[in-house]
Design a protein around this motif. Sequence first.
Motif, PDB file in Angstrom:
ATOM      1  N   VAL A  47       0.850  -1.191   0.000  1.00  0.00           N
ATOM      2  CA  VAL A  47       0.000   0.000   0.000  1.00  0.00           C
ATOM      3  C   VAL A  47       0.888   1.245   0.000  1.00  0.00           C
ATOM      4  CG1 VAL A  47      -1.806   1.275   1.215  1.00  0.00           C
ATOM      5  CG2 VAL A  47      -1.775  -1.239   1.303  1.00  0.00           C
ATOM      6  N   LEU A  48       0.691   2.099  -0.994  1.00  0.00           N
ATOM      7  CA  LEU A  48       1.427   3.361  -1.103  1.00  0.00           C
ATOM      8  C   LEU A  48       0.424   4.507  -1.188  1.00  0.00           C
ATOM      9  CD1 LEU A  48       3.972   2.115  -3.752  1.00  0.00           C
ATOM     10  CD2 LEU A  48       4.684   3.111  -1.586  1.00  0.00           C
ATOM     11  N   PHE A  49       0.790   5.638  -0.604  1.00  0.00           N
ATOM     12  CA  PHE A  49      -0.110   6.798  -0.652  1.00  0.00           C
ATOM     13  C   PHE A  49       0.693   8.078  -0.491  1.00  0.00           C
ATOM     14  CE2 PHE A  49       0.599   6.124   3.792  1.00  0.00           C
ATOM     15  CZ  PHE A  49       0.421   7.356   4.418  1.00  0.00           C
ATOM     16  N   ASP A  50       0.056   9.199  -0.826  1.00  0.00           N
ATOM     17  CA  ASP A  50       0.651  10.523  -0.626  1.00  0.00           C
ATOM     18  C   ASP A  50      -0.107  11.234   0.489  1.00  0.00           C
ATOM     19  OD1 ASP A  50       2.406  10.122  -2.745  1.00  0.00           O
ATOM     20  OD2 ASP A  50       1.133  11.144  -4.209  1.00  0.00           O
ATOM     21  N   HIS A  51       0.627  11.831   1.434  1.00  0.00           N
ATOM     22  CA  HIS A  51      -0.036  12.706   2.400  1.00  0.00           C
ATOM     23  C   HIS A  51      -0.684  13.862   1.645  1.00  0.00           C
ATOM     24  CE1 HIS A  51       1.426  10.710   5.936  1.00  0.00           C
ATOM     25  NE2 HIS A  51       2.696  10.877   5.615  1.00  0.00           N
ATOM     26  N   VAL A  52      -1.779  14.371   2.183  1.00  0.00           N
ATOM     27  CA  VAL A  52      -2.477  15.480   1.527  1.00  0.00           C
ATOM     28  C   VAL A  52      -1.533  16.680   1.418  1.00  0.00           C
ATOM     29  CG1 VAL A  52      -4.366  17.141   1.711  1.00  0.00           C
ATOM     30  CG2 VAL A  52      -4.765  14.718   2.221  1.00  0.00           C
ATOM     31  N   GLY A  53      -1.391  17.186   0.192  1.00  0.00           N
ATOM     32  CA  GLY A  53      -0.476  18.292  -0.087  1.00  0.00           C
ATOM     33  C   GLY A  53       0.770  17.837  -0.820  1.00  0.00           C
ATOM     34  N   ALA A  54       1.002  16.525  -0.820  1.00  0.00           N
ATOM     35  CA  ALA A  54       2.208  15.979  -1.457  1.00  0.00           C
ATOM     36  C   ALA A  54       1.844  15.195  -2.708  1.00  0.00           C
ATOM     37  CB  ALA A  54       2.944  15.064  -0.482  1.00  0.00           C
ATOM     38  N   GLY A  55       2.819  15.069  -3.601  1.00  0.00           N
ATOM     39  CA  GLY A  55       2.671  14.201  -4.773  1.00  0.00           C
ATOM     40  C   GLY A  55       1.411  14.461  -5.566  1.00  0.00           C
ATOM     41  N   ARG A  56       0.658  13.383  -5.819  1.00  0.00           N
ATOM     42  CA  ARG A  56      -0.569  13.471  -6.624  1.00  0.00           C
ATOM     43  C   ARG A  56      -1.825  13.484  -5.751  1.00  0.00           C
ATOM     44  NH1 ARG A  56      -1.220   8.961  -9.002  1.00  0.00           N
ATOM     45  NH2 ARG A  56       0.500   7.844  -8.008  1.00  0.00           N
ATOM     46  N   SER A  57      -1.653  13.829  -4.462  1.00  0.00           N
ATOM     47  CA  SER A  57      -2.820  13.916  -3.578  1.00  0.00           C
ATOM     48  C   SER A  57      -3.750  15.047  -4.025  1.00  0.00           C
ATOM     49  CB  SER A  57      -2.372  14.165  -2.136  1.00  0.00           C
ATOM     50  OG  SER A  57      -1.774  15.454  -2.028  1.00  0.00           O
ATOM     51  N   ASP A  58      -4.973  15.006  -3.545  1.00  0.00           N
ATOM     52  CA  ASP A  58      -5.948  16.034  -3.903  1.00  0.00           C
ATOM     53  C   ASP A  58      -5.836  17.202  -2.913  1.00  0.00           C
ATOM     54  OD1 ASP A  58      -8.234  17.586  -4.429  1.00  0.00           O
ATOM     55  OD2 ASP A  58      -9.292  15.832  -5.208  1.00  0.00           O
ATOM     56  N   LEU A  59      -5.325  18.335  -3.391  1.00  0.00           N
ATOM     57  CA  LEU A  59      -5.090  19.488  -2.522  1.00  0.00           C
ATOM     58  C   LEU A  59      -6.385  20.032  -1.932  1.00  0.00           C
ATOM     59  CD1 LEU A  59      -2.390  21.513  -4.531  1.00  0.00           C
ATOM     60  CD2 LEU A  59      -2.080  19.624  -2.936  1.00  0.00           C
ATOM     61  N   ARG A  60      -7.509  19.732  -2.561  1.00  0.00           N
ATOM     62  CA  ARG A  60      -8.796  20.221  -2.042  1.00  0.00           C
ATOM     63  C   ARG A  60      -9.132  19.572  -0.701  1.00  0.00           C
ATOM     64  NH1 ARG A  60     -12.512  18.713  -7.016  1.00  0.00           N
ATOM     65  NH2 ARG A  60     -11.242  16.835  -6.700  1.00  0.00           N
ATOM     66  N   ALA A  61      -8.466  18.467  -0.407  1.00  0.00           N
ATOM     67  CA  ALA A  61      -8.751  17.759   0.850  1.00  0.00           C
ATOM     68  C   ALA A  61      -8.013  18.359   2.034  1.00  0.00           C
ATOM     69  CB  ALA A  61      -8.360  16.279   0.699  1.00  0.00           C
ATOM     70  N   TYR A  62      -7.133  19.346   1.771  1.00  0.00           N
ATOM     71  CA  TYR A  62      -6.362  19.924   2.873  1.00  0.00           C
ATOM     72  C   TYR A  62      -7.265  20.740   3.790  1.00  0.00           C
ATOM     73  CZ  TYR A  62      -2.666  21.992   5.616  1.00  0.00           C
ATOM     74  OH  TYR A  62      -1.871  22.342   6.676  1.00  0.00           O
ATOM     75  N   ASP A  63      -7.114  20.512   5.081  1.00  0.00           N
ATOM     76  CA  ASP A  63      -7.906  21.201   6.087  1.00  0.00           C
ATOM     77  C   ASP A  63      -6.975  21.708   7.179  1.00  0.00           C
ATOM     78  OD1 ASP A  63      -9.353  20.849   8.933  1.00  0.00           O
ATOM     79  OD2 ASP A  63     -10.859  21.408   7.447  1.00  0.00           O
ATOM     80  N   ASP A  64      -6.938  23.028   7.365  1.00  0.00           N
ATOM     81  CA  ASP A  64      -6.004  23.645   8.316  1.00  0.00           C
ATOM     82  C   ASP A  64      -6.094  23.029   9.705  1.00  0.00           C
ATOM     83  OD1 ASP A  64      -4.390  25.398   6.998  1.00  0.00           O
ATOM     84  OD2 ASP A  64      -5.715  27.122   7.214  1.00  0.00           O
ATOM     85  N   GLN A  65      -7.327  22.845  10.162  1.00  0.00           N
ATOM     86  CA  GLN A  65      -7.510  22.351  11.528  1.00  0.00           C
ATOM     87  C   GLN A  65      -7.082  20.893  11.663  1.00  0.00           C
ATOM     88  OE1 GLN A  65     -11.388  23.163  13.134  1.00  0.00           O
ATOM     89  NE2 GLN A  65     -10.857  22.434  15.172  1.00  0.00           N
ATOM     90  N   ARG A  66      -7.506  20.072  10.717  1.00  0.00           N
ATOM     91  CA  ARG A  66      -7.170  18.642  10.773  1.00  0.00           C
ATOM     92  C   ARG A  66      -5.656  18.432  10.757  1.00  0.00           C
ATOM     93  NH1 ARG A  66      -9.910  13.708   9.253  1.00  0.00           N
ATOM     94  NH2 ARG A  66      -8.494  12.090   8.510  1.00  0.00           N
ATOM     95  N   TYR A  67      -4.975  19.190   9.921  1.00  0.00           N
ATOM     96  CA  TYR A  67      -3.536  18.970   9.729  1.00  0.00           C
ATOM     97  C   TYR A  67      -2.668  19.941  10.542  1.00  0.00           C
ATOM     98  CZ  TYR A  67      -5.303  15.973   6.060  1.00  0.00           C
ATOM     99  OH  TYR A  67      -5.977  14.991   5.380  1.00  0.00           O
ATOM    100  N   SER A  68      -3.255  20.458  11.630  1.00  0.00           N
ATOM    101  CA  SER A  68      -2.490  21.338  12.516  1.00  0.00           C
ATOM    102  C   SER A  68      -1.631  20.535  13.494  1.00  0.00           C
ATOM    103  CB  SER A  68      -3.425  22.266  13.296  1.00  0.00           C
ATOM    104  OG  SER A  68      -4.274  21.496  14.142  1.00  0.00           O
ATOM    105  N   SER A  69      -1.790  19.211  13.483  1.00  0.00           N
ATOM    106  CA  SER A  69      -0.930  18.340  14.296  1.00  0.00           C
ATOM    107  C   SER A  69      -0.738  17.027  13.555  1.00  0.00           C
ATOM    108  CB  SER A  69      -1.547  18.078  15.672  1.00  0.00           C
ATOM    109  OG  SER A  69      -2.536  17.080  15.584  1.00  0.00           O
ATOM    110  N   LEU A  70       0.232  16.243  14.013  1.00  0.00           N
ATOM    111  CA  LEU A  70       0.488  14.950  13.364  1.00  0.00           C
ATOM    112  C   LEU A  70      -0.671  13.980  13.556  1.00  0.00           C
ATOM    113  CD1 LEU A  70       4.291  14.324  14.128  1.00  0.00           C
ATOM    114  CD2 LEU A  70       3.231  15.366  12.103  1.00  0.00           C
ATOM    115  N   GLU A  71      -1.525  14.237  14.548  1.00  0.00           N
ATOM    116  CA  GLU A  71      -2.689  13.367  14.766  1.00  0.00           C
ATOM    117  C   GLU A  71      -3.611  13.346  13.539  1.00  0.00           C
ATOM    118  OE1 GLU A  71      -3.302  11.245  16.977  1.00  0.00           O
ATOM    119  OE2 GLU A  71      -2.270  11.788  18.824  1.00  0.00           O
ATOM    120  N   GLY A  72      -3.700  14.484  12.835  1.00  0.00           N
ATOM    121  CA  GLY A  72      -4.533  14.525  11.632  1.00  0.00           C
ATOM    122  C   GLY A  72      -4.017  13.592  10.553  1.00  0.00           C
ATOM    123  N   TYR A  73      -2.685  13.525  10.433  1.00  0.00           N
ATOM    124  CA  TYR A  73      -2.073  12.621   9.454  1.00  0.00           C
ATOM    125  C   TYR A  73      -2.226  11.159   9.899  1.00  0.00           C
ATOM    126  CZ  TYR A  73      -0.118  16.842   7.399  1.00  0.00           C
ATOM    127  OH  TYR A  73       0.025  18.076   6.788  1.00  0.00           O
TER     128      TYR A  73
END
Length: 263
Positions: A47-73
């Motif tokens: 299983v391979l994937f890109d964190h949101v904001g990296a590679g071919r991930s969908d940038l529309r999925a980025y959420d400031d609050q969710r990704y304000s800590s490593l817990e969101g990832y």
Amino acid sequence: MNLTQKHALTVTGRPDGQPVMFAHGFGCDQNMWRFVAPEFAGTHRVVLFDHVGAGRSDLRAYDDQRYSSLEGYASDVLEILHDLDLRDVVFVGHSVSAMIGVLAAIREPDRFAKLVLVGPSPRYIDDGDYVGGFGKADIEAMLESLDSNYLGWSSAMAPVIVGNADRPELGQELTQSFCATDPAIAKKFARVTFLSDNRADLAKLRTPALILQCADDVIAPSVVGDYVHEHLEGSTLVAMNATGHCPNLSAPAETVAAIKAYL
């Protein structure tokens, strides 16, 4: 939004094999595993994937609050495992993804069989007796430089991070990877990464872990690997011959061999 689109999710290998999930570090994407992941396709479900904001991930999925800590990832990792209905997972996390994997395994230990932590660091900033490798002023200056000139920072820092000065093509590849990451998201992810402190989380982990420690790693020096090993009960520490912070690029054969020996 489906997770395949959100994370450019790719699943290969044996459908009936034990799942191995590879997670990339800051400024990278799943392409960083291209020399390592295929070596497990004959025996495992990969299983391979890109964190949101990296590679071919969908940038529309980025959420400031969710990704304000490593817990969101970590939540994203668990979402993918739920979506694919995976258990008994071997999670291989490079750099900041090592701690993301630790957080995910603490929350849902029944999903994970083993963790492989490549160049992990629970805290990058020195603190009292703890040596993380950077002074607070160093990190603040780095983040300021990154904020003011992300592309310039990338071309200066990538070769330092990857090490192996005698192989400049590795530094060039990491520079290109940094430059391909959405700058606005990269700046926020850098703050979350380099200002994180997950030392207290290490004692909560019950999943067996392999720590792969490179020589001459400026991002996660050997003293940090020793600290992680001491604070992760039942962990295994392997000191690699590989130098720098990206053995998945610079020494894939040694990386593969170490993971296979552990599994």
